[in-house]
Design a protein around this motif. Structure first.
Motif, PDB file in Angstrom:
ATOM      1  N   GLN A 166       3.626 -28.975 -10.755  1.00 22.11           N
ATOM      2  CA  GLN A 166       4.347 -30.203 -11.013  1.00 22.11           C
ATOM      3  C   GLN A 166       4.654 -30.038 -12.609  1.00 22.11           C
ATOM      4  O   GLN A 166       3.728 -29.791 -13.273  1.00 22.11           O
TER       5      GLN A 166
ATOM      6  N   MET B 179       7.266 -34.917  -8.197  1.00 19.79           N
ATOM      7  CA  MET B 179       6.701 -34.710  -7.069  1.00 19.79           C
ATOM      8  C   MET B 179       7.273 -33.940  -5.981  1.00 19.79           C
ATOM      9  O   MET B 179       6.960 -33.741  -5.024  1.00 19.79           O
TER      10      MET B 179
ATOM     11  N   ARG C 188      -0.800 -32.606  -7.145  1.00 21.73           N
ATOM     12  CA  ARG C 188       0.003 -33.912  -6.774  1.00 21.73           C
ATOM     13  C   ARG C 188      -1.054 -35.231  -7.105  1.00 21.73           C
ATOM     14  O   ARG C 188      -0.680 -36.135  -7.699  1.00 21.73           O
TER      15      ARG C 188
ATOM     16  N   GLY D  44       4.412 -28.509  -3.672  1.00 24.82           N
ATOM     17  CA  GLY D  44       2.994 -29.008  -4.083  1.00 24.82           C
ATOM     18  C   GLY D  44       2.491 -27.778  -5.018  1.00 24.82           C
ATOM     19  O   GLY D  44       1.223 -28.044  -5.337  1.00 24.82           O
TER      20      GLY D  44
END
Length: 306
Positions: free
Chosen positions: A157, A150, A124, A154
């Motif tokens: 991406q 986003m 991120r 996490g």
């Protein structure tokens, strides 16, 4: 360092990702065979259809208003950052094999990377840094599309750079019109249609960024097949709640449940359906197409007597 299938190469700007370190480790897994030819009664089939449609809607990123669903038309050059060379080549080989099965061409020696898989210590933070340092990588994204990048837990991406073209694959022509004169983009197609838009949306480049903290325990086959779904199709992962009763590699980073060893029957049906749709197909077309492909590969309907 980016490791590409046939050596070094990277699109300018993508190199910024290479600043992130990390040597994520994984071991190669084995493929699992999907079920085939299972006989079910109509009521069971309707329940499976409902689950497949629910999952299809869940993972498909909705196209922009009045635009066709995007996919890759041009050849790919896969690069990997953050893995040792031996692991990277296994990953690349798997992704390239998946691409060929979909009819996506693969570039040869000396190609420039346009399909990147990166492993970083904080995915991120890396994306946020890239947005400031290399804004051109995000030029084709609207704000809500960046927000989608986003989302999730996490672990990963992903995004794609796209370009709207004519249905025949030709770029729009720039013409000067009006007084005062101004430049406009014109779609010069050989014929017009009142039934379908003469547009298609090309995936010109794709990036998947894995967070190293979430990689342990995942095989190279799982990582490659997960990346395949995110690189070549406008999809989100399944980060919570599993796949609605239908196995998918997109649940690889779900908080609960066992992830499959690789692409599942659903995943192959989804990708196969996407790459058989007409270039002008809208996003909703993938729903029926996926179910049709899934049913064809897996089920026969039992004949029942009155």
């Amino acid at each position: 360092m980016v490791i590409a299938r046939w050596g070094q190469g990277a699109v300018a700007g993508i190199v910024a990702i290479l600043l992130a370190g990390g040597d994520a480790r994984a071991q190669e897994g084995t493929a699992s065979s999907p079920p085939s030819g299972e006989i079910v009664v109509e009521a069971q089939l309707e329940e499976v259809e409902r689950k497949v449609e629910t999952l299809t809607r869940r993972i498909t990123r909705r196209p922009r208003t009045d635009k066709p669903i995007s996919r890759r038309y041009s050849a790919i050059c896969v690069g990997v950052h953050g893995l040792t060379e031996s692991f990277a080549h296994v990953l690349i080989d798997r992704v390239e094999d998946n691409a060929r099965e979909l009819g996506i061409p693969v570039l040869g020696p000396g190609c420039q990377v346009n399909t990147l898989i990166a492993f970083t210590s904080d995915s991120r933070a890396e994306i946020e840094r890239l947005r400031k340092a290399e804004p051109w990588l995000f030029d084709t994204l609207l704000d809500y599309e960046y927000d989608r990048i986003m989302r999730g837990n996490g672990a990963v991406q992903a995004w794609q750079a796209t370009e709207v073209k004519g249905a025949d694959g030709k770029e729009f022509a720039t013409m000067v019109v009006g007084n005062p004169p101004r430049e406009v983009q014109m779609n010069k197609q050989p014929f017009a249609s009142n039934i379908s838009q003469q547009l298609r949306v090309d995936i010109e480049g794709s990036i998947v960024v894995f967070d190293n903290a979430h990689v342990p325990g995942k095989s190279l086959q799982q990582l490659a097949d997960y990346a395949t779904m995110r690189l070549f199709a406008p999809t989100d992962d399944v980060s919570e709640g599993g796949g609605a009763g239908v196995p998918t590699i997109l649940s690889l980073f779900a908080e609960a449940g066992d992830a499959p060893d690789g692409l599942t029957s659903f995943d192959r049906a989804y990708l196969g359906a996407l790459y058989k749709l007409p270039p002008t197909a809208r996003g909703a077309a993938i729903h029926d197409a996926t179910w049709s492909a899934y049913r064809s590969a897996n089920y026969e309907v039992a004949e029942t007597a009155d």
